[in-house]
Write a protein that holds these residues in place. Structure first.
Motif, short mmCIF file in Angstrom:
data_model
loop_
_atom_site.label_atom_id
_atom_site.label_comp_id
_atom_site.label_asym_id
_atom_site.label_seq_id
_atom_site.Cartn_x
_atom_site.Cartn_y
_atom_site.Cartn_z
N THR A 2 -12.63 27.18 57.55
CA THR A 2 -11.49 26.87 58.40
C THR A 2 -11.05 25.43 58.21
OG1 THR A 2 -12.87 26.14 60.24
CG2 THR A 2 -12.37 28.51 60.10
N PRO A 3 -9.81 25.09 58.62
CA PRO A 3 -9.38 23.69 58.55
C PRO A 3 -10.31 22.76 59.31
CG PRO A 3 -7.48 25.11 58.86
CD PRO A 3 -8.69 25.98 58.98
N GLN A 4 -10.81 23.20 60.46
CA GLN A 4 -11.70 22.35 61.26
C GLN A 4 -12.97 22.00 60.50
OE1 GLN A 4 -9.35 21.36 63.60
NE2 GLN A 4 -11.23 21.07 64.75
N PHE A 5 -13.48 22.96 59.72
CA PHE A 5 -14.69 22.68 58.94
C PHE A 5 -14.48 21.49 58.03
CE2 PHE A 5 -16.84 23.10 54.84
CZ PHE A 5 -18.17 23.12 55.23
N TRP A 6 -13.37 21.48 57.32
CA TRP A 6 -13.11 20.40 56.36
C TRP A 6 -12.86 19.07 57.05
CZ3 TRP A 6 -14.80 21.44 51.84
CH2 TRP A 6 -14.77 22.75 51.37
N LEU A 7 -12.26 19.11 58.23
CA LEU A 7 -12.02 17.87 58.97
C LEU A 7 -13.33 17.28 59.47
CD1 LEU A 7 -8.82 18.90 60.97
CD2 LEU A 7 -8.96 17.36 59.00
N TRP A 8 -14.22 18.11 59.99
CA TRP A 8 -15.52 17.61 60.45
C TRP A 8 -16.39 17.19 59.27
CZ3 TRP A 8 -16.08 15.72 64.94
CH2 TRP A 8 -15.45 16.27 66.06
N LEU A 9 -16.26 17.90 58.14
CA LEU A 9 -16.99 17.49 56.94
C LEU A 9 -16.51 16.11 56.48
CD1 LEU A 9 -18.99 18.20 54.64
CD2 LEU A 9 -17.04 19.15 53.40
N GLY A 10 -15.20 15.90 56.52
CA GLY A 10 -14.67 14.60 56.16
C GLY A 10 -15.20 13.50 57.06
N PHE A 11 -15.25 13.76 58.35
CA PHE A 11 -15.77 12.78 59.31
C PHE A 11 -17.23 12.45 58.99
CE2 PHE A 11 -18.32 12.32 63.24
CZ PHE A 11 -17.91 11.04 63.60
N ALA A 12 -18.06 13.49 58.82
CA ALA A 12 -19.49 13.27 58.57
C ALA A 12 -19.70 12.55 57.24
CB ALA A 12 -20.22 14.61 58.59
#
Length: 250
Positions: A2-12
């Protein structure tokens, strides 16, 4: 994914990358300390951007196009705020690598930063525009400013870099080519992503941009930090070797 997965991956990824750069970077000289801080703060800014986007504070909903008002797209404005700060810092870091022995032409650095900011602001206007001819005019202007950035890197900075020793020249060329390859992928993604032609799905576009961001900010930051350490190692070794005969003579 999902888009959220990639956003949280980017943050981490940005948070971990920032910590790694700041831990690995040394501070034996003022120049080395400055480079460590520059490359360490870049992913910190990016982590804040990804956190804002992941929590819904860094985006807004826009119509997909002038003739499809019922369709919507998520416009991630936080990434442009991120790029407004991080890309000039990366250019400053690259300029410091090019002119390792001293920042001799500050006007070139300011020219790079100015062209870079024009590129980002006009790309933001491209993403926000709904009228086709306005949108693509902004895109063309942004690409023109992008070309000016590369002129500054490969012509003006390289002229100054020619006066440096061989290892510094090699480090600058590696860094310049690395950033160029990664940065050239951004306008392509914007072109075919949701803000442009809409060919890529939102999740895929986010995934590609997240990977590019992690490469340009974390992988590059680690590489540049290690290269700075090696350059300073040689600086300090040369200083010690030149001081030894003086002590013997005394």
């Amino acid at each position: 994914m999902t888009p959220q997965f990639w956003l949280w991956l980017g943050f981490a990824g940005m948070a971990v990358g920032a910590a790694a750069i700041l831990v690995l970077g040394k501070r034996r000289t003022h120049a080395e300390e400055a480079d460590t801080i520059i490359h360490g703060i870049v992913p910190i800014i990016a982590a804040c951007s990804y956190f804002a986007m992941a929590t819904g504070q860094g985006s807004l909903t826009l119509p997909a196009g002038p003739d499809a008002m019922e369709a919507a797209r998520q416009f991630y404005f936080a990434r442009y705020i991120d790029w407004t700060f991080t890309t000039p810092l990366l250019l400053v870091g690259l300029s410091r690598t090019a002119m390792h022995s001293g920042l001799r032409r500050p006007a070139v650095v300011w020219g790079l930063i100015g062209s870079d900011l024009i590129m980002i602001v006009t790309a933001l206007a491209f993403g926000l525009s709904q009228v086709a001819w306005v949108k693509w005019t902004w895109f063309a202007i942004s690409c023109g400013a992008f070309g000016a950035v590369f002129y500054g890197i490969f012509v003006q900075l390289r002229e100054e870099n020619a006066a440096e020793r061989a290892d510094v020249r090699a480090a600058f060329l590696r860094n310049a080519v690395f950033l160029t390859v990664v940065w050239c992928a951004y306008p392509v993604v914007l072109l075919v992503g949701q803000d442009g032609l809409g060919i890529l799905s939102p999740a895929l576009a986010l995934a590609i941009v997240a990977m590019l961001d992690l490469t340009a900010k974390v992988a590059y930051g680690l590489m540049a930090t290690i290269q700075t350490t090696r350059a300073v190692d040689r600086d300090l070794a040369e200083t010690r070797s030149s001081a030894t005969p003086l002590r013997r003579a005394a």
